[in-house]
Write a protein that holds these residues in place. Structure first.
Motif, PDB file in Angstrom:
ATOM      1  N   TRP A   1      -0.246   2.864  -6.166  1.00 56.61           N
ATOM      2  CA  TRP A   1       0.362   2.818  -4.835  1.00 56.61           C
ATOM      3  C   TRP A   1      -0.118   1.678  -3.948  1.00 56.61           C
ATOM      4  O   TRP A   1       0.478   1.410  -2.891  1.00 56.61           O
ATOM      5  N   LEU A   2      -1.154   0.960  -4.335  1.00 51.86           N
ATOM      6  CA  LEU A   2      -1.686  -0.091  -3.469  1.00 51.86           C
ATOM      7  C   LEU A   2      -0.651  -1.180  -3.183  1.00 51.86           C
ATOM      8  O   LEU A   2      -0.571  -1.698  -2.064  1.00 51.86           O
ATOM      9  N   ALA A   3       0.156  -1.531  -4.190  1.00 54.38           N
ATOM     10  CA  ALA A   3       1.157  -2.581  -4.010  1.00 54.38           C
ATOM     11  C   ALA A   3       2.120  -2.242  -2.879  1.00 54.38           C
ATOM     12  O   ALA A   3       2.522  -3.117  -2.101  1.00 54.38           O
ATOM     13  N   TYR A   4       2.469  -0.962  -2.744  1.00 54.95           N
ATOM     14  CA  TYR A   4       3.429  -0.559  -1.716  1.00 54.95           C
ATOM     15  C   TYR A   4       2.792  -0.572  -0.327  1.00 54.95           C
ATOM     16  O   TYR A   4       3.471  -0.829   0.665  1.00 54.95           O
ATOM     17  N   ILE A   5       1.494  -0.313  -0.263  1.00 45.97           N
ATOM     18  CA  ILE A   5       0.787  -0.401   1.015  1.00 45.97           C
ATOM     19  C   ILE A   5       0.737  -1.859   1.478  1.00 45.97           C
ATOM     20  O   ILE A   5       0.973  -2.179   2.649  1.00 45.97           O
ATOM     21  N   ILE A   6       0.429  -2.771   0.544  1.00 48.95           N
ATOM     22  CA  ILE A   6       0.420  -4.204   0.880  1.00 48.95           C
ATOM     23  C   ILE A   6       1.795  -4.639   1.359  1.00 48.95           C
ATOM     24  O   ILE A   6       1.933  -5.372   2.356  1.00 48.95           O
ATOM     25  N   ALA A   7       2.842  -4.165   0.662  1.00 47.20           N
ATOM     26  CA  ALA A   7       4.209  -4.513   1.056  1.00 47.20           C
ATOM     27  C   ALA A   7       4.543  -3.970   2.443  1.00 47.20           C
ATOM     28  O   ALA A   7       5.211  -4.641   3.238  1.00 47.20           O
ATOM     29  N   LEU A   8       4.080  -2.761   2.751  1.00 46.07           N
ATOM     30  CA  LEU A   8       4.338  -2.168   4.062  1.00 46.07           C
ATOM     31  C   LEU A   8       3.713  -2.999   5.173  1.00 46.07           C
ATOM     32  O   LEU A   8       4.338  -3.223   6.222  1.00 46.07           O
ATOM     33  N   VAL A   9       2.496  -3.477   4.949  1.00 48.93           N
ATOM     34  CA  VAL A   9       1.834  -4.325   5.947  1.00 48.93           C
ATOM     35  C   VAL A   9       2.637  -5.599   6.173  1.00 48.93           C
ATOM     36  O   VAL A   9       2.846  -6.034   7.322  1.00 48.93           O
ATOM     37  N   PHE A  10       3.142  -6.190   5.093  1.00 44.36           N
ATOM     38  CA  PHE A  10       3.957  -7.406   5.228  1.00 44.36           C
ATOM     39  C   PHE A  10       5.252  -7.120   5.978  1.00 44.36           C
ATOM     40  O   PHE A  10       5.722  -7.943   6.767  1.00 44.36           O
ATOM     41  N   LEU A  11       5.847  -5.964   5.720  1.00 50.79           N
ATOM     42  CA  LEU A  11       7.086  -5.611   6.423  1.00 50.79           C
ATOM     43  C   LEU A  11       6.868  -5.513   7.924  1.00 50.79           C
ATOM     44  O   LEU A  11       7.745  -5.873   8.720  1.00 50.79           O
ATOM     45  N   LEU A  12       5.695  -5.051   8.322  1.00 54.15           N
ATOM     46  CA  LEU A  12       5.410  -4.896   9.749  1.00 54.15           C
ATOM     47  C   LEU A  12       5.220  -6.233  10.450  1.00 54.15           C
ATOM     48  O   LEU A  12       5.609  -6.391  11.615  1.00 54.15           O
ATOM     49  N   PHE A  13       4.614  -7.205   9.764  1.00 56.20           N
ATOM     50  CA  PHE A  13       4.257  -8.453  10.420  1.00 56.20           C
ATOM     51  C   PHE A  13       5.090  -9.658   9.970  1.00 56.20           C
ATOM     52  O   PHE A  13       5.236 -10.616  10.733  1.00 56.20           O
TER      53      PHE A  13
END
Length: 318
Positions: free
Chosen positions: A292-304
């Protein structure tokens, strides 16, 4: 304070104290990242040509690998089976263009999106009918893919490099670099970008949508075949393998849906990041970070940065 020490200090101390283990982890992440980039590249190519996310890319990878293995099981020599599989992927590209894309020219993106879902479930059903649902072994020896490992003395320890991983990384890098140059520097690449921007405008200046779509879907099919061979060699070839294609989602979010270099960089970030996270921070959370780490990294990118590192920032005026 103990939690901060465990999260920020201990992992860094482990990296410094055992650099050979760090090198081993980074290498494994690099190989996974290159293969993720290869999966993402198939999504990027079709998105650039049609402006829609192709949900069928994952099952195309499985279908291509199953076709190759299935032909080999029927007694077809490996290299002839490989050529026939490439021909099958070309036939699939022509079929998708004639039966799915051509009738939907200039339709809303959601219609094309649903069409790729239809292609996905058709290939699942057809693949199960033809090849069955049992896992199969990839024909690595018949394709002369290397086996065994190379042990390197490095940083006072040993780093083990699987020969199959070296071959996979080398072939994937060559394919990604070749396709990046082809679609960025050639006339077909310019036509592809014109089609992605506006189907009707591309038609008005003489761009052939049917030819572009066949070329792009066929190229994505060849990429899917290469990806299926190497992921199938690392595990069994089965319909469960399409789950691997979901890792292309965070890769695309990081790199940008329209960027070939972005697919490469995004794949490496995800591949190396999840391996480091699993090895050094996984014990703190009981393991399983890699899933699941990849999706957390992607979520952070989506926010910023929702357009990704190399994606185009589109501004619509009202």
């Amino acid at each position: 304070m103990d939690l901060l020490h465990a999260v920020f200090v201990d992992p860094v101390a482990q990296m410094i104290s055992a650099p050979d283990l760090l090198a081993q982890t980074v290498w494994e992440g690099f190989v996974a990242g290159v293969l993720y980039a290869l999966i993402a590249l198939g999504f990027v190519l079709i998105y650039k040509a049609s402006g829609v996310f192709n949900f069928a890319q994952g099952i195309m990878m499985v279908f291509a690998a199953l076709t190759l293995v299935g032909l080999a099981e029927k007694g077809v020599p490996a290299w002839i089976a490989l050529g026939l599989t490439i021909a099958v992927m070309y036939g699939l590209a022509v079929g998708v263009e004639r039966l799915v894309l051509r009738p939907l020219v200039n339709q809303p993106d959601i219609i094309l999106l649903m069409a790729t879902l239809g292609v996905t479930y058709f290939l699942i059903g057809f693949g199960e009918l033809v090849f069955g649902g049992n896992p199969k072994s990839m024909i690595t020896k018949e394709l002369f893919l290397p086996s065994g490992a190379i042990n390197l003395a490095l940083f006072g320890g040993r780093v083990q490099l699987q020969k199959l991983d070296i071959a996979a990384a080398a072939i994937a890098i060559v394919m990604v670099a070749g396709l990046a140059v082809f679609f960025q520097k050639t006339r077909i690449g310019r036509a592809l970008r014109a089609v992605a921007d506006d189907h009707q405008a591309a038609l008005s200046v003489g761009v052939s949508l049917d030819q572009i779509w066949v070329i792009v879907w066929f190229t994505a099919g060849v990429v899917a075949l290469a990806t299926g061979i190497f992921w199938g060699a690392r595990s069994d070839v089965s319909f469960a393998l399409q789950v691997v294609s979901l890792k292309a989602l965070p890769v695309l979010i990081l790199g940008g849906l329209t960027s070939v270099p972005g697919a490469i960089v995004g794949g490496l970030i995800i591949g190396v990041g999840e391996k480091l996270g699993e090895f050094y921070w996984g014990p703190l959370l009981g393991g399983g970070i890699e899933s699941w780490l990849a999706y957390i990294i992607a979520l952070v990118f989506l926010l910023f940065r929702p357009q990704g590192l190399f994606g185009e920032k589109i501004i619509e005026r009202i």
